[in-house]
Enzyme design. Structure first.
Site, PDB file in Angstrom:
ATOM      1  CB  SER A  75      -0.938   0.034   1.108  1.00 36.68           C
ATOM      2  OG  SER A  75      -0.247   0.128   2.394  1.00 36.68           O
ATOM      3  CG  ASP A 354      -2.580   5.995   7.321  1.00 35.36           C
ATOM      4  OD1 ASP A 354      -1.361   5.592   7.481  1.00 35.36           O
ATOM      5  OD2 ASP A 354      -3.406   5.582   6.460  1.00 35.36           O
ATOM      6  CG  HIS A 357       0.205   4.283   4.654  1.00 37.65           C
ATOM      7  ND1 HIS A 357      -0.987   3.593   5.557  1.00 37.65           N
ATOM      8  CD2 HIS A 357       0.515   3.298   3.867  1.00 37.65           C
ATOM      9  CE1 HIS A 357      -1.325   2.390   4.955  1.00 37.65           C
ATOM     10  NE2 HIS A 357      -0.286   2.198   4.096  1.00 37.65           N
TER      11      HIS A 357
END
Length: 398
Positions: A75, A354, A357
């Protein structure tokens, strides 16, 4: 990094490296539609619909430094494939994407652009679209599956362009890999399936590194020659682990970061070995730990400001290196970002967006380092700018 359920790299018994593949061909229009759920009776080609044609417009002909940009990763580099996977960890809802060019969520785990978006801008390549184009039932696409999909794609390109031009296109393309985070976040650090009883940290690192090495060599057999391999960021400094390990005053978790340092050291050594072994190949290792650590240690010198989607370096500095801009709990590390009300007003003052990330601002700085070492020399043995093939169009690949 965080995408819910980890994936398999080799088999269900092997430690997973979760990854998704996205592809940009600025001089070719490659429309790919592939269901993410590949069942036992299906193969990646079964549900693929590909149309391939040359784009001869002057805008594309003269602006790009490479004919294609292949991205394999988790991700940290996912531009939207996760939208089509069956996972609870999602980034296709606000406030994700609020500072992106469209100011809408795209599936990127960030408030704005990712590292690969900024690298695409450096190379004059359009933002990379997600590889998957329609809904699926699966929860992940492993690195092994991605390599298989890439091989299938190379074969399709060969059918369209002919073997000589296709081989040249692949050889002049840039292959970017960012894998490994989920193997620690979801597997080793959680001791899934008792993995810690099977592998000490160094042994686990070597298993992952040897697997990545084999996948790079597989791509090399398909004529890939230019690689950028991104090492892991300091996971022990992410808001989630600061919360989970009840860090005092935001101190990074040393035992986690020690594993990441060992992993990155082993990856760099492996890249050096492949550069000696693989004729005509150039592999670059970029140490995200080093680049991130430089930002956190010198955060007062790394301030940024944002005008629409343009990130500008300023003298104000990051205000916090421990708190997530969007999250709940101490350091914002307990629950992931799920509501606009959870997010801070100005993400450019934060290192972390977050739980896991970084913000768009950090991605911009790290991308500059990968491209030219603008802020810190985090790539070895050369920066990406130094290996650009300067190919102007597919038509020139004769």
């Amino acid at each position: 990094m965080f995408k819910g359920v980890p994936s398999d790299l080799l088999t269900a018994q092997d430690p997973p490296i979760e990854a998704t593949m996205v592809l940009s061909l600025p001089h070719l229009l490659l429309n790919i539609s592939l269901l993410s759920a590949i069942g036992p009776q299906e193969t990646p080609v079964d549900r693929r619909c590909v149309s391939l044609r040359e784009v001869r417009g002057p805008k594309h002909r003269n602006s790009s430094l490479a004919p294609a940009f292949f991205i394999f990763g988790d991700s940290s580099v996912d531009v939207g494939t996760n939208n089509f996977l069956g996972t609870l960890a999602r980034s296709d809802l606000p406030p994700y994407g609020r500072d992106f060019d469209t100011h809408k969520p795209t599936g990127r785990f960030c408030n704005g652009r990712l590292i690969v978006d900024y690298l695409a801008l450096h190379m004059g390549i359009p933002f990379v679209p997600p590889f998957l184009g329609q809904s699926g039932e699966g929860q992940h696409i492993s690195l092994t599956q991605q390599i298989e999909q890439a091989v299938d794609t190379f074969q399709l390109i060969t059918l369209s362009l002919g073997e000589r031009r296709a081989n040249r296109l692949v050889a002049e393309s840039i292959f970017f890999l960012s894998v490994g985070s989920n193997d620690y976040i979801h597997h080793y650090l959680r001791n899934a399936s008792g993995v810690k009883s099977l592998y000490l940290p160094w042994g686990f690192n070597q298993l992952l590194i040897s697997t990545v090495k084999q996948r790079l060599k597989t791509l090399y057999t398909m004529n890939a020659r230019r690689f950028v391999v991104l090492g892991l960021a300091p996971l022990g400094c992410t808001p989630h682990f600061l919360w989970e390990y009840q860090s005092k005053e935001g101190e990074c978790i040393k035992e986690i970061n020690d594993m990441i340092l060992e992993f990155n050291f082993g990856m760099r050594y492996m890249i050096d070995e492949l550069n000696k072994e693989l004729k005509d190949a150039m592999l670059i290792f970029c140490d995200a730990f080093l680049g991130s650590e430089d930002i956190m240690m010198n955060h007062e010198h790394y301030g940024v400001s944002q005008i629409d989607s343009l990130i500008l370096i300023s003298d104000e500095g990051f205000e916090t290196v421990t708190e997530a801009c969007c999250g709940i709990g101490q350091y914002g590390g307990w629950i992931m970002c799920i509501s606009p009300q959870m997010a801070c007003k100005n993400a450019t003052t934060h290192v972390w967006w977050d739980q896991f990330h970084p913000t768009d601002a950090v991605n911009s700085i790290l991308a500059d380092n990968i491209w030219s070492g603008l802020h810190a020399n985090m790539c070895h043995p050369i920066n990406l700018q130094g290996v650009m093939p300067n190919v102007r169009s597919v038509a020139s690949l004769e």
